[in-house]
Design an enzyme around this catalytic site. Structure first.
Site, PDB file in Angstrom:
ATOM      1  N   GLU A  97     -29.297 -24.100  63.867  1.00  0.00           N
ATOM      2  CA  GLU A  97     -29.866 -24.897  64.941  1.00  0.00           C
ATOM      3  C   GLU A  97     -29.626 -24.230  66.283  1.00  0.00           C
ATOM      4  O   GLU A  97     -28.591 -23.599  66.513  1.00  0.00           O
ATOM      5  CB  GLU A  97     -29.271 -26.300  64.914  1.00  0.00           C
ATOM      6  N   CYS A 160     -28.567 -22.952  73.853  1.00  0.00           N
ATOM      7  CA  CYS A 160     -27.310 -22.980  73.104  1.00  0.00           C
ATOM      8  C   CYS A 160     -27.562 -22.360  71.725  1.00  0.00           C
ATOM      9  O   CYS A 160     -28.426 -22.821  70.980  1.00  0.00           O
ATOM     10  CB  CYS A 160     -26.804 -24.416  72.972  1.00  0.00           C
ATOM     11  N   CYS A 167     -19.645 -23.389  59.680  1.00  0.00           N
ATOM     12  CA  CYS A 167     -18.441 -22.925  60.380  1.00  0.00           C
ATOM     13  C   CYS A 167     -17.221 -23.191  59.499  1.00  0.00           C
ATOM     14  O   CYS A 167     -17.146 -24.207  58.810  1.00  0.00           O
ATOM     15  CB  CYS A 167     -18.279 -23.652  61.708  1.00  0.00           C
ATOM     16  N   CYS A 171     -12.932 -28.021  62.751  1.00  0.00           N
ATOM     17  CA  CYS A 171     -12.505 -28.979  63.776  1.00  0.00           C
ATOM     18  C   CYS A 171     -12.937 -30.368  63.307  1.00  0.00           C
ATOM     19  O   CYS A 171     -14.093 -30.560  62.905  1.00  0.00           O
ATOM     20  CB  CYS A 171     -13.146 -28.646  65.120  1.00  0.00           C
ATOM     21  N   CYS A 174     -16.148 -32.356  64.602  1.00  0.00           N
ATOM     22  CA  CYS A 174     -17.401 -31.593  64.688  1.00  0.00           C
ATOM     23  C   CYS A 174     -18.219 -31.740  63.415  1.00  0.00           C
ATOM     24  O   CYS A 174     -17.714 -31.522  62.308  1.00  0.00           O
ATOM     25  CB  CYS A 174     -17.057 -30.127  64.926  1.00  0.00           C
ATOM     26  N   CYS A 390     -22.895 -31.471  71.911  1.00  0.00           N
ATOM     27  CA  CYS A 390     -21.766 -30.681  71.421  1.00  0.00           C
ATOM     28  C   CYS A 390     -21.182 -31.274  70.151  1.00  0.00           C
ATOM     29  O   CYS A 390     -20.906 -32.463  70.083  1.00  0.00           O
ATOM     30  CB  CYS A 390     -20.658 -30.641  72.464  1.00  0.00           C
TER      31      CYS A 390
END
Ligand code: SF4
Length: 398
Positions: A97, A160, A167, A171, A174, A390
């Protein structure tokens, strides 16, 4: 991690490497520059329609198994605030994305750069977006809606960009972390996201001011070589100033030292999110490998350019890390580092067990840091309604 990414796209090659390629195929060196112009400046998705290249060269390049490698825009979602979230399809069937934010999100404000200065001009004296309604859109304790933010100026925008498919950093706040990591992106796939979005918006880089933030899916410093090569291609081939790029890391300490030595580099943002290891470790398991002191030590040694400030990002989670004493402790920890702090009110999403903070707490947190002499800004949430803010990137790729 094994690199299963495709390495056959022209967008991964510099002008120099393209020149070597065309010479190896028996063509004069200037053809390399023509190919570079076509793919990086004219944003072509194929060489087929490039009329100044000989047919023989085009078919030889195809015969080598090389194609431009511009990611295909598979889907796009438009937010009420003008943000667009793109689902980009890659050659091997994976997707990432990329987000277009007209007018940015105040992430650059106060970082000493030209882009930061422009953002400052749009903030009022309390570092909040200039607007008639002083409430902060989308936060608990606020009645304002995201669409009440100022109207969108098209002369400035931020792209962005993702650096990995998924990932591995995990975290806990997220959504991308829920994917795990599938693979690294190539330099060409990183550059291609930028070109695809600029092409979609018919951006003229000479007239319009664009910023790039490497804050999409993935940890750029865990795909360091491809990330840095993409930066060089964006600067040298696409013509994007490095001062208009920012990379955010969760705290891969050895790479922070490497990054400081790069002759061409974006600005650095470090995702801090807690004032001590006790709070940070459950939020960011990477803390077990490099704790806050190691991270802050790397930050202290980071060679900043004149006027440049290092950015600490701090995602505020209701009842977890958003108390006054956390702000006081964070201020003590970063004291002495030439920095600013960006506060990001948590963006909620399914499968993530945190809630967004109250507006009063966000404002108090900002005040405590500002009173300690640390320039502190509240990032405007962009595209929450389309899961583009975010930590929200994953909705359409899982
Ligand atoms: S916040 Fe960034 S580093 Fe952390 S899991 Fe999400 S994408 Fe990875």
């Amino acid at each position: 991690m094994p690199d299963m990414s495709m390495q056959n796209e022209l967008l991964s090659l510099s002008n120099h490497e393209l020149t070597d390629l065309v010479r190896r195929l028996g063509h004069p060196a200037y053809r390399g520059r023509q190919v570079a112009d076509a793919i990086f400046r004219q944003r072509r998705d194929s060489l087929a329609g490039v009329s100044n290249l000989p047919l023989a060269l085009k078919s030889q390049i195809a015969h080598e198994g090389l194609s431009v490698g511009l990611p295909r825009i598979e889907q796009q979602f438009r937010s009420a605030d003008g943000t667009v979230r793109y689902l980009m399809a890659l050659a091997d069937g994976q997707s990432v994305e990329t987000v277009w934010m007209p007018e940015g999100d105040f992430g650059e404000a106060g970082d000493g750069s030209e882009a930061g200065q422009e953002e400052l001009e749009q903030l009022d004296s309390t570092c909040k977006p200039k607007r008639t309604d002083k409430k902060m859109p989308g936060l608990k304790g606020s009645s304002a809606s995201p669409t009440q933010v100022r109207s969108i100026a098209r002369s400035r925008a931020t792209v962005c960009v993702s650096s990995q498919v998924g990932c591995a950093v995990n975290c806990q706040f997220c959504l991308t972390a829920l994917l795990g990591v599938k693979r690294n992106l190539t330099a060409g796939e990183i550059v291609g996201q930028v070109l695809g979005v600029l092409r979609d918006h018919a951006v003229n880089l000479e007239r319009e001011r664009m910023n790039i933030v490497f804050m999409g899916m993935g940890e750029p410093f865990l795909n360091y070589d491809n990330f840095i090569k993409a930066v060089r291609l964006l600067v040298e081939e696409v013509g994007f100033p490095e001062s208009r790029m920012t990379v955010s890391t969760s705290g891969i300490v050895p790479r922070i030292f490497d990054f400081g030595q790069e002759p061409i580099r974006p600005k650095l943002a470090i995702s801090l999110n807690a004032p001590n290891d006790t709070i940070r470790e459950p939020l960011m398991p990477i803390t077990r490998k490099w704790n806050i002191e190691a991270l802050l030590d790397a930050a202290r040694q980071f060679p900043l350019r004149p006027r440049e400030l290092l950015t600490f990002e701090y995602v505020l989670l209701d009842g977890v890390n958003d108390a006054r004493e956390h702000a006081l402790e964070a201020a003590r920890r970063v004291r002495g580092i030439r920095c600013k702090v960006n506060l990001i009110a948590f963006n909620p999403g399914p499968g993530v067990n945190y809630t967004m903070p109250f507006q009063d707490r966000v404002l108090e947190f900002q005040t405590v840091l500002a009173d300690a002499g640390i320039p502190t800004f509240i990032r405007r949430p962009r595209g929450r309604d389309i899961y583009a803010a975010c930590g929200q990137l994953k909705r359409t790729v899982s």
